[in-house]
Design a protein around this motif. Sequence first.
Motif, PDB file in Angstrom:
ATOM      1  N   ALA A  47      11.432   9.750  -1.445  1.00  0.00           N
ATOM      2  CA  ALA A  47      12.362   8.735  -1.935  1.00  0.00           C
ATOM      3  C   ALA A  47      12.794   7.816  -0.810  1.00  0.00           C
ATOM      4  O   ALA A  47      12.805   6.584  -0.969  1.00  0.00           O
ATOM      5  CB  ALA A  47      13.568   9.414  -2.570  1.00  0.00           C
ATOM      6  N   THR A  48      13.113   8.387   0.352  1.00  0.00           N
ATOM      7  CA  THR A  48      13.519   7.562   1.485  1.00  0.00           C
ATOM      8  C   THR A  48      12.421   6.584   1.859  1.00  0.00           C
ATOM      9  O   THR A  48      12.641   5.385   2.056  1.00  0.00           O
ATOM     10  CB  THR A  48      13.835   8.458   2.703  1.00  0.00           C
ATOM     11  N   LEU A  49      11.193   7.114   1.962  1.00  0.00           N
ATOM     12  CA  LEU A  49      10.065   6.262   2.347  1.00  0.00           C
ATOM     13  C   LEU A  49       9.900   5.124   1.344  1.00  0.00           C
ATOM     14  O   LEU A  49       9.744   3.958   1.723  1.00  0.00           O
ATOM     15  CB  LEU A  49       8.779   7.098   2.395  1.00  0.00           C
ATOM     16  N   ALA A  50       9.921   5.485   0.061  1.00  0.00           N
ATOM     17  CA  ALA A  50       9.713   4.474  -0.968  1.00  0.00           C
ATOM     18  C   ALA A  50      10.821   3.439  -0.942  1.00  0.00           C
ATOM     19  O   ALA A  50      10.593   2.246  -1.139  1.00  0.00           O
ATOM     20  CB  ALA A  50       9.654   5.141  -2.342  1.00  0.00           C
ATOM     21  N   MET A  51      12.024   3.891  -0.667  1.00  0.00           N
ATOM     22  CA  MET A  51      13.141   2.955  -0.646  1.00  0.00           C
ATOM     23  C   MET A  51      13.010   1.968   0.503  1.00  0.00           C
ATOM     24  O   MET A  51      13.279   0.778   0.350  1.00  0.00           O
ATOM     25  CB  MET A  51      14.459   3.719  -0.564  1.00  0.00           C
ATOM     26  N   VAL A  52      12.561   2.449   1.663  1.00  0.00           N
ATOM     27  CA  VAL A  52      12.369   1.532   2.796  1.00  0.00           C
ATOM     28  C   VAL A  52      11.310   0.498   2.458  1.00  0.00           C
ATOM     29  O   VAL A  52      11.477  -0.710   2.666  1.00  0.00           O
ATOM     30  CB  VAL A  52      11.976   2.323   4.063  1.00  0.00           C
ATOM     31  N   ALA A  53      10.205   0.986   1.886  1.00  0.00           N
ATOM     32  CA  ALA A  53       9.110   0.061   1.561  1.00  0.00           C
ATOM     33  C   ALA A  53       9.565  -0.943   0.514  1.00  0.00           C
ATOM     34  O   ALA A  53       9.262  -2.138   0.607  1.00  0.00           O
ATOM     35  CB  ALA A  53       7.905   0.846   1.055  1.00  0.00           C
TER      36      ALA A  53
ATOM     37  N   ALA B 267       0.840  -1.202   0.000  1.00  0.00           N
ATOM     38  CA  ALA B 267       0.000   0.000   0.000  1.00  0.00           C
ATOM     39  C   ALA B 267       0.869   1.244   0.000  1.00  0.00           C
ATOM     40  O   ALA B 267       0.611   2.211  -0.735  1.00  0.00           O
ATOM     41  CB  ALA B 267      -0.929  -0.012   1.214  1.00  0.00           C
ATOM     42  N   SER B 268       1.944   1.220   0.810  1.00  0.00           N
ATOM     43  CA  SER B 268       2.786   2.417   0.862  1.00  0.00           C
ATOM     44  C   SER B 268       3.520   2.617  -0.463  1.00  0.00           C
ATOM     45  O   SER B 268       3.692   3.750  -0.917  1.00  0.00           O
ATOM     46  CB  SER B 268       3.772   2.323   2.026  1.00  0.00           C
ATOM     47  N   LEU B 269       3.915   1.521  -1.122  1.00  0.00           N
ATOM     48  CA  LEU B 269       4.588   1.659  -2.408  1.00  0.00           C
ATOM     49  C   LEU B 269       3.654   2.233  -3.471  1.00  0.00           C
ATOM     50  O   LEU B 269       4.039   3.089  -4.264  1.00  0.00           O
ATOM     51  CB  LEU B 269       5.119   0.302  -2.868  1.00  0.00           C
ATOM     52  N   PHE B 270       2.413   1.733  -3.480  1.00  0.00           N
ATOM     53  CA  PHE B 270       1.458   2.279  -4.438  1.00  0.00           C
ATOM     54  C   PHE B 270       1.267   3.775  -4.196  1.00  0.00           C
ATOM     55  O   PHE B 270       1.211   4.575  -5.129  1.00  0.00           O
ATOM     56  CB  PHE B 270       0.109   1.560  -4.324  1.00  0.00           C
ATOM     57  N   MET B 271       1.152   4.138  -2.914  1.00  0.00           N
ATOM     58  CA  MET B 271       0.947   5.557  -2.617  1.00  0.00           C
ATOM     59  C   MET B 271       2.173   6.362  -3.037  1.00  0.00           C
ATOM     60  O   MET B 271       2.039   7.473  -3.574  1.00  0.00           O
ATOM     61  CB  MET B 271       0.685   5.736  -1.129  1.00  0.00           C
ATOM     62  N   ALA B 272       3.353   5.817  -2.814  1.00  0.00           N
ATOM     63  CA  ALA B 272       4.568   6.532  -3.236  1.00  0.00           C
ATOM     64  C   ALA B 272       4.569   6.685  -4.756  1.00  0.00           C
ATOM     65  O   ALA B 272       4.886   7.762  -5.286  1.00  0.00           O
ATOM     66  CB  ALA B 272       5.800   5.771  -2.767  1.00  0.00           C
ATOM     67  N   ALA B 273       4.192   5.615  -5.464  1.00  0.00           N
ATOM     68  CA  ALA B 273       4.130   5.697  -6.919  1.00  0.00           C
ATOM     69  C   ALA B 273       3.141   6.773  -7.336  1.00  0.00           C
ATOM     70  O   ALA B 273       3.383   7.524  -8.290  1.00  0.00           O
ATOM     71  CB  ALA B 273       3.714   4.342  -7.499  1.00  0.00           C
ATOM     72  N   GLY B 274       2.019   6.848  -6.607  1.00  0.00           N
ATOM     73  CA  GLY B 274       1.030   7.881  -6.898  1.00  0.00           C
ATOM     74  C   GLY B 274       1.587   9.272  -6.687  1.00  0.00           C
ATOM     75  O   GLY B 274       1.338  10.187  -7.473  1.00  0.00           O
ATOM     76  N   ILE B 275       2.365   9.426  -5.624  1.00  0.00           N
ATOM     77  CA  ILE B 275       2.971  10.746  -5.354  1.00  0.00           C
ATOM     78  C   ILE B 275       3.912  11.116  -6.488  1.00  0.00           C
ATOM     79  O   ILE B 275       3.881  12.249  -7.002  1.00  0.00           O
ATOM     80  CB  ILE B 275       3.730  10.718  -4.007  1.00  0.00           C
ATOM     81  N   ILE B 276       4.738  10.146  -6.902  1.00  0.00           N
ATOM     82  CA  ILE B 276       5.693  10.422  -7.983  1.00  0.00           C
ATOM     83  C   ILE B 276       4.946  10.828  -9.237  1.00  0.00           C
ATOM     84  O   ILE B 276       5.260  11.823  -9.900  1.00  0.00           O
ATOM     85  CB  ILE B 276       6.565   9.174  -8.239  1.00  0.00           C
ATOM     86  N   ASP B 277       3.877  10.062  -9.566  1.00  0.00           N
ATOM     87  CA  ASP B 277       3.066  10.359 -10.740  1.00  0.00           C
ATOM     88  C   ASP B 277       2.463  11.760 -10.629  1.00  0.00           C
ATOM     89  O   ASP B 277       2.492  12.561 -11.561  1.00  0.00           O
ATOM     90  CB  ASP B 277       1.974   9.288 -10.840  1.00  0.00           C
ATOM     91  N   HIS B 278       1.936  12.049  -9.435  1.00  0.00           N
ATOM     92  CA  HIS B 278       1.238  13.302  -9.180  1.00  0.00           C
ATOM     93  C   HIS B 278       2.169  14.499  -9.305  1.00  0.00           C
ATOM     94  O   HIS B 278       1.809  15.539  -9.856  1.00  0.00           O
ATOM     95  CB  HIS B 278       0.652  13.229  -7.769  1.00  0.00           C
ATOM     96  N   GLU B 279       3.408  14.363  -8.792  1.00  0.00           N
ATOM     97  CA  GLU B 279       4.296  15.512  -8.701  1.00  0.00           C
ATOM     98  C   GLU B 279       5.299  15.605  -9.850  1.00  0.00           C
ATOM     99  O   GLU B 279       6.048  16.562  -9.936  1.00  0.00           O
ATOM    100  CB  GLU B 279       5.066  15.492  -7.371  1.00  0.00           C
ATOM    101  N   SER B 280       5.351  14.551 -10.695  1.00  0.00           N
ATOM    102  CA  SER B 280       6.282  14.658 -11.818  1.00  0.00           C
ATOM    103  C   SER B 280       5.574  14.476 -13.152  1.00  0.00           C
ATOM    104  O   SER B 280       6.173  14.720 -14.205  1.00  0.00           O
ATOM    105  CB  SER B 280       7.404  13.624 -11.682  1.00  0.00           C
ATOM    106  N   GLY B 281       4.325  14.012 -13.121  1.00  0.00           N
ATOM    107  CA  GLY B 281       3.541  13.906 -14.346  1.00  0.00           C
ATOM    108  C   GLY B 281       3.817  12.665 -15.155  1.00  0.00           C
ATOM    109  O   GLY B 281       3.381  12.566 -16.298  1.00  0.00           O
ATOM    110  N   SER B 282       4.539  11.701 -14.609  1.00  0.00           N
ATOM    111  CA  SER B 282       4.803  10.486 -15.381  1.00  0.00           C
ATOM    112  C   SER B 282       4.990   9.295 -14.445  1.00  0.00           C
ATOM    113  O   SER B 282       5.363   9.448 -13.281  1.00  0.00           O
ATOM    114  CB  SER B 282       6.051  10.661 -16.239  1.00  0.00           C
ATOM    115  N   ARG B 283       4.709   8.103 -14.983  1.00  0.00           N
ATOM    116  CA  ARG B 283       4.968   6.879 -14.232  1.00  0.00           C
ATOM    117  C   ARG B 283       5.939   6.007 -14.994  1.00  0.00           C
ATOM    118  O   ARG B 283       6.179   4.875 -14.633  1.00  0.00           O
ATOM    119  CB  ARG B 283       3.670   6.090 -14.018  1.00  0.00           C
ATOM    120  N   ASP B 284       6.494   6.550 -16.081  1.00  0.00           N
ATOM    121  CA  ASP B 284       7.353   5.760 -16.947  1.00  0.00           C
ATOM    122  C   ASP B 284       8.777   5.784 -16.411  1.00  0.00           C
ATOM    123  O   ASP B 284       9.414   6.845 -16.326  1.00  0.00           O
ATOM    124  CB  ASP B 284       7.303   6.334 -18.364  1.00  0.00           C
TER     125      ASP B 284
END
Lengths: 931, 117
Positions: free
Chosen positions: A369-375, A337-354
């Motif tokens: 980044a730290t949070l996502a890396m731990v997860a 769940a935390s990884l999906f949310m991190a991916a969502g944040i990245i998508d939201h704040e950078s405009g891409s998931r690629d």
Amino acid sequence: MTLLWILLLPLLGTLVPLLTAKWNRSACALATALPPAFALMLLMYHSPALLAGETLQFVRQWAPVLGLQLHIRIDGLAFLFALLILGIGLLIILYARYYLSERDSMARFYAYLMLFMTAMLGIVLSGNLLQLWLFWELTSVSSFLLISFWWHKSEARRGARMALTVTGAGGLALLAAFLLTGQIVGSYELDLVLASAELIQQHSLYPLLLVLFLLGCFTKSAQFPFHFWLPNAMAAPTPVSAYLHSATMVKAGIFLLARFYPALSGTELWFVLVSVTGLATLLIGAYLALFKHDLKGLLAYSTISHLGLITLLFGMGTDLAAVAGVFHIINHATFKASLFMAAGIIDHESGSRDMRKLNGLWQFMPITATLAMVAAAAMAGVPLLNGFLSKEMFFAETLHQHLLGSISWVIPVLATVAAVFSVAYSMRFIHDVFFNGQPKGLTKTPHEPPRYMRVPVEVLVALCILVGIFPGYLIGDLLHAASLAVLAGEVPEYSLSIWHGLNLPLLMSVLALAGGTLIYVNRKHLFDFQNTLPEMDALNSFERLVKQFAARCVRLYGFIDNGSLQRYMTLVLLSFVILAGTPLTNLAVLWGGREELPLDAVNVTGALMLLIAAFATVVWHRKRVVALLMISVVGLMVSIAFTRFSAPDLALTQLSVEVVTIILLMLALFFLPHKTPKQSEASRVVRDVSIAGMVGVVIGSLSYALMTRPLSSISDFFIANAKTGGGGTNVVNVILVDFRGFDTLGEITVLGIASLGIFKLLTRIPLFKPSSDGDGRPWALERHSLLLSTVSQSLLPLAVMVSIYIFFRGHNLPGGGFIAGLVTAVAIILQYIAQGVDWVKARMNVEYQRVVAVGLLIALLTGAASWLFNRPFLTSWFDYFDVPVLGKLELASAIAFDLGVYVTVVGSTLLILASLGKMTTSHRPVHKETI
Amino acid sequence: METLVACCIGFLTACGIFLMLRGRTFPVMLGLTMLSYAVNLFIFTSGRLTLRGAAVLGTSEHYADPLPQALVLTAIVIGFAMTAFLVILAIRARADLGNDHVDGKLPDADSFKKESR
């Protein structure tokens, strides 16, 4: 009762966002969060008992005969899942508040989300199989709504449709499995089913039951070969993926595996099916995840792989494996769940998931980044994180199983291979996104998300770390309670410590980490190899399959339903002959033992006339006027037959209906061709004659068999009570207006509806006036014959008088409202025929639809009047009065009811005939536009 | 007598069915009318045949079964309403579609296949 509220609160919560949609976004999100928060509090209130291993129940009976009841049942396993559903659900509500843009309808999203939450809670809290299944289907439907939330995107619609098709089909298989279980156990109660393991597994239908059950679980939990829907469901908004595809929806299948573990597991078939499926899913998911360039695509395949891991654990059949499975459910839910949310944040704040564009994000969003890396490290199984612990247990269990006999050693090997890939894709998630150079071609500069959008991720990552370091303190009790429920009895000894010494599982972990790093570093070669393989597009091939299936159905349908009514009729009649004729062939003698009445000359003559007239109608049916005359003879003979066999009421009715029917058909002939062209081929005629003949033989034989059997009828009651109870001596009429008055009310209502329908059909009809008859002779200019108009004028009062007489005597002698109404209608129709519409309209300007309404109202109010005397609807009343001149007079409430019948019949008949007759005049029905 | 009545009912049914299987609306209406005669007689005779025994109290020794009679009485009237509805439907169909075939179009092998596709 508090148990029920745990389920009811989220359900009521579905309405909350809709009601608060007008508030500002934060207030709406807060209001939405309240019901699940309360539900969570209620759940925590019960936690001491639940953690102690108790099972709490709440039962409310609904239809016990059918095994239907509202049954809430919470044990350790349900508690664990409810905790995940409500806890992560709350975090998702907070996250979605920041994730959704101003353009998205937040209220709609929250409403779907709460509906889904209710459905999930319903699954885990159900104590009844049918109730569980209902919520199971509700998750399919509500997840469809969530996945297709951005319905303007084609991929969202297609992904949602695919998810619904796959999980819905699995749901049907599950229903079949539950019904079978209910049949075998004799109850749909979960407690009873779980206690009947031996009964179920000994049953000859157990293999079928198990396969159906597993179909349901595997489709929901995206197990190979049904895994393809999950990556396509990634078109959903990320909060949905984080909720449905990490902690809840896909875990529902796993939940069922765990829930029914005590009842269904332990057999050879279970081991083979579940463990092999799990192993295949684990490997395929882990391998494919590495090659996904889409962040969410990677996470989706990783989810598939982890679900496969849990399935494999439940398939191994040892108690410790089941405990490890439960443990991994918790861990996977938190880090995924935390990884999906991190991916969502990245998508939201950078405009891409690629991931080909996303590089070096560390410099832009170090905290995320730290949070996502731990997860991600937890996902890879790095020590001191929760993923490590359950993976260790998994490795240990793979070493202790003997599923495949002498080649059981391949399972730990393959498990390690899967773990290698798991490490590799986790590294890709970390390295490719946050390091590895600079971003390429992003539309906006990435930055940290709003403060509170990160909070849910922080909470979950903190859990990953804390559980990883202090497993025993944090979730020892929860794990124990849940395992107790899964194993339905003794929980084996297990240790939640971080360090088990230098052993084989640890070596496997080290191997996995090293191998994963190696593969990631050399990923280029693997990518090149993968690119040479043909691309598998699950979405398109699935849609092609569905389209082919639909096309086949259309072809089959076209074969059955070719649009020819004659063909349908033929088929229906043939089936009738078969269905009704077969029992007749089993009857040795048609004659039922009742003496026949003697024949006499009058009856034979009448019958002969009837047969000849009917035959003539058929022979001359193409000359329509002749056929019409012939059929009127048939009708006349039928009414004479009624007189002959002691049914004067019927004879009168038949006679007057005959008149209006023939007038109606005459009128119809004016608008229809006067001759039928010869169209049927000879073979068609032969076919139709044989079908008609067969039906006639069957009906005639049935009729004979019926007539010659002794009669036992309820009519003696009516005859005995007609005078004393209904106040009339004409039993038929008393039945109509008194005993079976409610039926009659229904029948005159049908009559009224039919006439209104006719009136409506005739409005706005394209007008055409044939100027000559079928033989080309022009219609006479002299419209109204003098003779007829003179006679008819003097006939009217007479006819009305007769009908009044027939009406009043009806209660005691043949007659009554139906017949009187028809006689009146015929008399008025005669005026139309003789004088024309203009003449009648000038003298009697009545809208017949109103007459119908008045008639129905009279009948209805008569019936309702008995309520005033505290009697049931349509209770009749009668009494005798001494009126000075007229003598003793009987008054019955049934007379008023019969008046309603009379008025309705007059109104309907006139509405039908007069509307049709007016078609050629300027008074034809027109459509009035109402504003 | 029962044999004769049963024959009549069977024959009326057969005639009605044959007419209902025709392709044009008017014979179908005739067929429906004929079939309703047959059905009414069938239901009526389920109360068995009785001579000189009308169900009016005090007029005879034994009474005919009044219940099927009551059922048939309303059936006759409703049968009329249904026939009427069918007649008007046929008229309307002819006015709107330009022919009086039950399928709303004249049978034509080619056009049929095109339609069903």
